[in-house]
Enzyme design. Structure first.
Site, short mmCIF file in Angstrom:
data_model
loop_
_atom_site.label_atom_id
_atom_site.label_comp_id
_atom_site.label_asym_id
_atom_site.label_seq_id
_atom_site.Cartn_x
_atom_site.Cartn_y
_atom_site.Cartn_z
N GLU A 12 -8.26 -1.26 13.33
CA GLU A 12 -9.09 -1.83 12.62
C GLU A 12 -8.08 -3.25 12.22
O GLU A 12 -7.20 -3.28 11.55
CB GLU A 12 -9.33 -1.34 11.28
CG GLU A 12 -10.25 -2.09 10.49
CD GLU A 12 -9.81 -1.62 8.99
OE1 GLU A 12 -10.07 -0.33 8.51
OE2 GLU A 12 -9.45 -2.47 8.13
N ARG A 20 -1.12 -6.00 12.70
CA ARG A 20 -1.86 -5.17 13.67
C ARG A 20 -2.63 -6.34 14.57
O ARG A 20 -2.61 -5.87 16.03
CB ARG A 20 -3.42 -4.60 12.77
CG ARG A 20 -2.64 -3.52 12.09
CD ARG A 20 -3.95 -2.59 11.70
NE ARG A 20 -3.43 -1.51 10.98
CZ ARG A 20 -4.38 -0.96 10.16
NH1 ARG A 20 -5.78 -1.03 10.02
NH2 ARG A 20 -3.80 0.30 9.21
N ARG A 40 0.31 2.56 12.80
CA ARG A 40 -0.23 1.56 12.36
C ARG A 40 -0.48 1.13 10.97
O ARG A 40 -1.30 0.33 10.46
CB ARG A 40 -1.71 1.45 12.97
CG ARG A 40 -2.47 2.64 12.56
CD ARG A 40 -3.54 2.93 13.53
NE ARG A 40 -4.02 4.13 13.19
CZ ARG A 40 -5.04 4.44 12.40
NH1 ARG A 40 -5.95 3.41 11.81
NH2 ARG A 40 -5.29 5.50 11.74
N HIS A 41 0.47 1.84 10.08
CA HIS A 41 0.32 1.66 8.69
C HIS A 41 1.69 0.95 8.36
O HIS A 41 2.89 1.94 8.65
CB HIS A 41 -0.09 3.05 7.83
CG HIS A 41 -1.40 3.17 7.83
ND1 HIS A 41 -1.86 3.98 8.78
CD2 HIS A 41 -2.45 2.63 7.07
CE1 HIS A 41 -3.29 4.00 8.68
NE2 HIS A 41 -3.68 3.14 7.67
N SER A 51 -11.05 -6.52 7.63
CA SER A 51 -12.20 -6.11 6.86
C SER A 51 -12.76 -7.30 6.05
O SER A 51 -11.75 -8.00 5.67
CB SER A 51 -11.94 -4.90 5.83
OG SER A 51 -11.36 -3.92 6.44
N GLU A 72 0.79 4.05 1.28
CA GLU A 72 0.26 5.00 2.07
C GLU A 72 1.37 6.06 2.12
O GLU A 72 2.45 5.83 2.29
CB GLU A 72 0.05 4.50 3.58
CG GLU A 72 -0.47 3.03 3.57
CD GLU A 72 -1.96 2.94 3.87
OE1 GLU A 72 -2.34 4.23 4.00
OE2 GLU A 72 -2.65 2.17 3.82
N ARG A 93 0.84 -1.20 0.01
CA ARG A 93 -0.01 0.03 -0.08
C ARG A 93 0.94 1.42 -0.16
O ARG A 93 1.78 1.46 0.82
CB ARG A 93 -0.82 0.00 1.37
CG ARG A 93 -1.77 -1.33 1.35
CD ARG A 93 -3.17 -1.12 0.74
NE ARG A 93 -3.70 -2.39 0.92
CZ ARG A 93 -4.72 -2.71 1.62
NH1 ARG A 93 -5.40 -1.89 2.26
NH2 ARG A 93 -5.41 -3.92 1.44
P1 AMO Z 1 -8.36 -3.91 3.70
O1 AMO Z 1 -7.92 -2.53 2.78
O2 AMO Z 1 -9.15 -3.27 4.99
O3 AMO Z 1 -9.29 -4.90 3.27
O4 AMO Z 1 -7.22 -4.62 4.51
C1 AMO Z 1 -7.48 -5.77 5.29
C2 AMO Z 1 -6.54 -5.52 6.80
O5 AMO Z 1 -5.07 -5.36 6.41
C3 AMO Z 1 -4.40 -4.73 7.19
N1 AMO Z 1 -3.68 -3.58 6.68
C4 AMO Z 1 -2.67 -2.85 7.06
N2 AMO Z 1 -1.94 -3.23 7.90
C5 AMO Z 1 -0.53 -2.41 7.85
N3 AMO Z 1 -0.54 -1.47 7.03
C6 AMO Z 1 -0.98 -1.14 5.89
N4 AMO Z 1 -0.91 -0.05 5.19
C7 AMO Z 1 -2.48 -1.90 5.92
N5 AMO Z 1 -3.55 -1.77 4.85
C8 AMO Z 1 -4.52 -2.71 5.35
C9 AMO Z 1 -5.60 -4.04 8.26
C10 AMO Z 1 -7.01 -4.34 7.52
O6 AMO Z 1 -7.88 -4.28 8.36
N6 AMO Z 1 -9.60 -7.12 0.25
C11 AMO Z 1 -10.06 -6.42 1.66
C12 AMO Z 1 -10.38 -7.65 2.58
C13 AMO Z 1 -11.40 -8.57 2.22
O7 AMO Z 1 -12.32 -8.04 2.10
O8 AMO Z 1 -11.24 -9.77 2.08
C14 AMO Z 1 -8.92 -5.70 2.29
O9 AMO Z 1 -7.89 -5.62 1.72
O10 AMO Z 1 -5.53 -5.04 9.49
#
Ligand code: AMO
Length: 431
Positions: A354, A405, A222-223, A357, A216, A214
């Site tokens: 979070e 997380r 937390r990212h 998802s 970001e 990602r």
């Molecule tokens: P989402 O984008 O919410 O959902 O990602 C799922 C989970 O992945 C973790 N996460 C991260 N952890 C650390 N750094 C990040 N940049 C980061 N981005 C995401 C979080 C998040 O809740 N395809 C959907 C999932 C699905 O519906 O099956 C998805 O990617 O804990």
């Protein structure tokens, strides 16, 4: 092997036995006629005691020259001794230096000198030698093993989907472009489209523990720009409830396993893990906004929850809980809607984070095409994905759980970088 025991195997019961150990010089104490070396390996620390009269001259004279963190091999005799740490010590006959450490250490692996996180991450290899990071990564291994065990018992099979992909899955803004010969490609933001395609391929239950990328822009606690997500996808579900149950049971199982198998590591982290009661509470997005409003935080309908709101929810709820029925505008095109306003999407929240998802997915081809168009995307870009929906796609759903997380909630780490070996963030591309 250069050794036949770990320091943890050296116990008073083995008094008189010969051992061959190897590890790092944790500390050297030279009291003249008696010298001590603390030898550290991945299981802990043992004291080597060298009384001048009892050890060969050559071995005795080696000790003052040992530099901290050098790698040594030791042959010696176990000796029970109430005065030694752990009630036991080793009297070495032979010490061999396998690799000498530079005397100038960028970080103190004994942890006696505090260092800030940036310094620690710059000298990550030395930092990882400390007890707390060692505990964190042992727990991380127990967590992934527990996840695999739990899912495989329920008939999920592990898959690996491509990490170089042609189109966005979770919205276009957080994509890392890569040079793929003469075409545009990206690092995968999630296995989303592929795990769904595997439902059309007849796998029925799959999981993947793999990297997600990602872009970001912001550095937060937390990212990460590269994280590990635990993804599942499951066919023939009646509703999103079916996949939510797998998620809550999985988390409870993981907590149980860590409690059972990582007693020493939890102690090193000064952490007690609660027993998670299932089912977790479920509140709708709308109820969440009302609750936040009662606590003075206003979030507009259709917005994602800001960090401040997530943190507040972490104060209100002690246990993990689900937020359900997210509005259509907050969720990607593949999410099944419940009505014109809300979807089957849910988030799992815990300790103000979070964690996961998920949702039931839209499996009807026509509706899916319409949802892609409604989000301003082109069905042509998703041609291969959409093909999978034309020849028999079962109703299905799944979720993605952030591994780091989850580890933050288990280890109590305040910063996601603590639970990542070599984190990638906005500023950090090495080590
Ligand atoms: P989402 O984008 O919410 O959902 O990602 C799922 C989970 O992945 C973790 N996460 C991260 N952890 C650390 N750094 C990040 N940049 C980061 N981005 C995401 C979080 C998040 O809740 N395809 C959907 C999932 C699905 O519906 O099956 C998805 O990617 O804990």
């Amino acid at each position: 092997m250069l050794k036949d025991a770990y320091t943890a195997d050296v116990t008073p019961e083995r008094d008189g036995e010969e051992v061959r150990l190897a590890g790092w010089v944790h500390e050297v104490r030279d009291l003249g006629g008696i010298k001590f070396v603390l030898l550290r390996d991945r299981t802990g620390i043992v004291q080597l005691t060298l009384p001048k009269q009892k050890v060969p001259k050559e071995t005795f004279e080696k000790v003052p020259k040992l530099t901290k963190e050098s790698v040594i091999r030791v042959e010696g005799t176990v000796q029970a001794n109430e005065k030694a740490p752990g009630g036991v010590e080793v009297i070495p006959q032979r010490i061999e230096v396998l690799s000498e450490s530079d005397t100038h250490l960028p970080l103190d692996p004994t942890g006696k000198v505090d260092a800030d996180l940036d310094t620690r991450l710059d000298a990550r290899v030395l930092d990882l030698r400390r007890e707390e990071p060692q505990a964190i990564f042992k727990i991380r291994n127990v967590v992934t093993t527990a996840i695999r065990e739990f899912l495989e018992e329920r008939g999920f099979i592990e898959v690996h989907t491509p990490k170089i992909i042609a189109s966005a899955t979770e919205g276009g803004t957080e994509l890392f472009p890569v040079v793929y010969f003469e075409r545009d490609a990206y690092l995968a933001q999630s296995p989303q489209l592929y795990k769904q395609m595997l439902m059309a391929a007849g796998f029925e239950r799959v999981y993947e523990i793999g990297p997600i990328f990602r872009a970001e822009e912001h550095n937060t606690r937390r990212h990460l720009n590269e994280a590990i997500s635990v993804d599942i996808e499951m066919s023939f579900i009646e509703s999103e409830e079916d996949v939510m149950r797998v998620l809550e049971e999985l988390l409870a199982h993981v907590f149980r396993k860590v409690r059972e198998e990582c007693e020493k590591e939890l102690e090193a982290l000064d952490r007690e893990l609660p027993e998670l009661e299932t089912p977790f509470e479920r509140i709708t997005y709308e109820e969440t906004l009302d609750l936040l409003s009662e606590h003075g935080i206003e979030v507009e309908w259709g917005e994602d929850l800001p960090t401040e709101a997530e943190r507040k929810l972490g104060e209100i709820f002690e246990e993990p809980f689900f937020i359900t029925e997210w509005p259509r505008e907050t969720r990607p095109f593949y999410t099944m809607a419940k009505d014109d306003e809300v979807t089957t999407a849910f988030d799992l929240m815990y300790q103000g984070l979070e964690l996961a998802s998920g949702a039931q997915r839209e499996h009807r081809y026509d509706v899916l095409v319409r949802q892609i168009e409604e989000q301003g995307l082109s069905p042509e870009d998703f041609r291969h994905y959409l093909e999978a929906f034309k020849y028999g796609m079962p109703p299905h759903g799944g979720w993605g759980l952030g591994l780091e997380r989850t580890l933050m909630t288990i280890t109590g780490a305040e910063n996601i970088r603590e639970v990542t070996l070599f984190p990638r963030d906005r500023k950090r591309l090495h080590p």
